[in-house]
Design a protein around this motif. Structure first.
Motif, mmCIF file in Angstrom:
data_model
loop_
_atom_site.group_PDB
_atom_site.id
_atom_site.type_symbol
_atom_site.label_atom_id
_atom_site.label_comp_id
_atom_site.label_asym_id
_atom_site.label_seq_id
_atom_site.Cartn_x
_atom_site.Cartn_y
_atom_site.Cartn_z
ATOM 1 N N ASN A 17 0.853 -1.193 0.000
ATOM 2 C CA ASN A 17 0.000 0.000 0.000
ATOM 3 C C ASN A 17 0.887 1.241 0.000
ATOM 4 N N LYS A 34 -2.525 7.160 -2.267
ATOM 5 C CA LYS A 34 -3.091 6.660 -3.520
ATOM 6 C C LYS A 34 -3.489 5.190 -3.389
ATOM 7 N N ILE A 35 -4.303 4.730 -4.302
ATOM 8 C CA ILE A 35 -4.687 3.319 -4.331
ATOM 9 C C ILE A 35 -3.499 2.506 -4.837
ATOM 10 N N TYR A 37 -1.887 -1.457 -5.900
ATOM 11 C CA TYR A 37 -2.342 -2.654 -6.609
ATOM 12 C C TYR A 37 -1.395 -3.823 -6.295
ATOM 13 N N SER A 386 -6.555 -4.458 -5.332
ATOM 14 C CA SER A 386 -6.245 -3.074 -4.971
ATOM 15 C C SER A 386 -6.438 -2.892 -3.466
ATOM 16 N N ALA A 388 -7.141 0.526 -1.043
ATOM 17 C CA ALA A 388 -7.311 1.954 -0.833
ATOM 18 C C ALA A 388 -6.934 2.298 0.602
ATOM 19 N N GLU A 391 -9.042 1.149 3.516
ATOM 20 C CA GLU A 391 -9.157 -0.290 3.796
ATOM 21 C C GLU A 391 -8.103 -0.795 4.767
#
Length: 418
Positions: A17, A34-35, A37, A386, A388, A391
């Motif tokens: 992350n 930022k998100i 992946y 992903s 975020a 999360e």
């Protein structure tokens, strides 16, 4: 097989992350929030490993550490979700162990007094989120390099002195399997960003590894390089056998550093990139020097660079010119590690170099095409697509991250690391 260089790449963990925890790492702080992946990041890393294997090289892997770090959260008297302090939550979820250049400093057997390959796990005390890594990293290294006839795996130097591992360590000599000179690069405190490698930590490691004085150099990193975002030496310089590839502004005493290297390493060849051709900012932004110089089976050298180097006209121009010349680096090999790059680590950050006989290493950590495919399948099926920022710390994601890692441990028959 005999003694060869093995690159042990860190597999990007399922909790990857962008929390921006690393002061002085410009990419990490720029992309904070930022998100991320994780699935794409891990697949990119596996593709990089496949790329090196396709070149005919021996490739190893080190696995993600347990995340979230429940023991850390418990010690800080917060819940497993860390809701009491979001910063602690982010630390406990960090996947930064993927940058195995920070796992340890490695002195191969030809350099050491007892003829064994020595590892000193890095304490990483400068950054709180990384300082919690070393116990699990040490446990993994002691499994991978358990044969005490050939390896000695040490704990960290005292936390009084910061040590960031192989990212501030280079080795130069005639060939990987021959005695070489080890170069320890340190920083001095007091600048804009923390100087992460302490000189005393480097000297302690050289002593504990049994390096003869003539086989150890200690060179200061340029303060302006650290201030510009070169938080490790491997952001501005990288070496392989008799070749040093470096930015003009990498070292505090440029001429003194070059003279010491030439005196200690017969036949040393220094490829310096002038600041007038590639600025320090462009070198750091593209991670030109956070590259892997590889000795290929035909004896030539290749430079594995992040794809971002090809997008910077000045950097690409220099690389094209170098490859066309008569120098030792004849091949420029771009790879896609964009997810890692966005968090502040390029190709060199993702690997720990170990010169050893592969037969002496625990075979579960060495890659084969079949094993790589099995690992890619686990990542595709179980790594989160992903993550975020909101999360991080949620129970559902925690369960998925833990489960994904367990599937990988089962795939490689490494349940003792659970």
């Amino acid at each position: 097989m005999g003694m060869v260089e093995i690159n042990f790449d860190g597999l990007v963990g399922p909790s990857h992350n962008y929390s921006g925890l690393s002061l002085g790492n410009l990419a990490a702080t720029k992309n904070a929030g930022k998100i991320a992946y994780p699935r794409a990041a891990a697949l990119q890393g596996l593709a990089k490993m496949r790329h090196n294997m396709d070149l005919g090289l021996v490739q190893g892997v080190l696995l993600p550490l347990p995340r979230p770090d429940a023991a850390f959260l418990d010690a800080m008297a917060t819940g497993t979700g860390g809701g009491a302090d979001p910063a602690l939550t982010a630390m406990a979820w960090s996947a930064s162990s993927m940058w195995t250049a920070n796992a340890a400093t490695v002195s191969p057997a030809p350099d050491t007094a007892d003829g064994r390959c020595h590892f000193s796990v890095a304490n990483l005390v400068t950054m709180p989120h990384r300082s919690i890594e070393w116990p699990d990293t040490l446990a993994q290294l002691r499994v991978a390099f358990a044969d005490e006839r050939h390896f000695a795996v040490h704990g960290p130097v005292p936390a009084t002195f910061g040590d960031e591992g192989a990212a501030n360590h280079m080795r130069m000599g005639p060939a990987h399997a021959e005695p070489c000179v080890e170069i320890f690069v340190y920083g001095r405190p007091g600048g804009r960003f923390p100087a992460r490698q302490n000189e005393q930590a480097s000297r302690a490691i050289a002593r504990r590894h049994g390096l003869a004085p003539e086989r150890a150099l200690f060179i200061e990193q340029a303060p302006e390089a650290i201030a510009a975002g070169a938080f490790h030496n491997d952001v501005v310089a990288v070496a392989n056998e008799h070749v040093l590839f470096t930015h003009e502004q990498a070292f505090a005493d440029r001429e003194g550093a070059y003279a010491a290297i030439r005196a200690a390493v017969p036949g040393a060849e220094i490829i310096e990139v002038p600041a007038a051709r590639v600025s320090l900012a462009d070198a750091i932004g593209s991670y030109l020097f956070n590259a892997q110089i590889l000795t290929l089976p035909d004896g030539t050298m290749g430079l594995v660079v992040p794809g971002e180097c090809m997008e910077n006209p000045g950097v690409r121009g220099w690389l094209d010119e170098m490859a066309r010349g008569n120098g030792p680096i004849r091949h420029v090999l771009p790879v896609d590690v964009r997810q890692s790059m966005a968090n502040g680590g390029g190709p060199a950050c993702l690997r720990l170099r170990v010169v050893a006989d592969p037969d002496h290493v625990d075979q579960r950590f060495l890659m084969t095409p079949e094993k790589l495919e099995s690992m890619a399948d686990i990542v595709t099926r179980h790594w989160p697509e992903s993550i975020a920022p909101a999360e991080i710390g949620t129970p559902g994601l925690a369960d998925r991250v833990i489960s994904a890692r367990n599937f990988m441990l089962e795939c490689l028959n490494l349940k003792e690391l659970g």
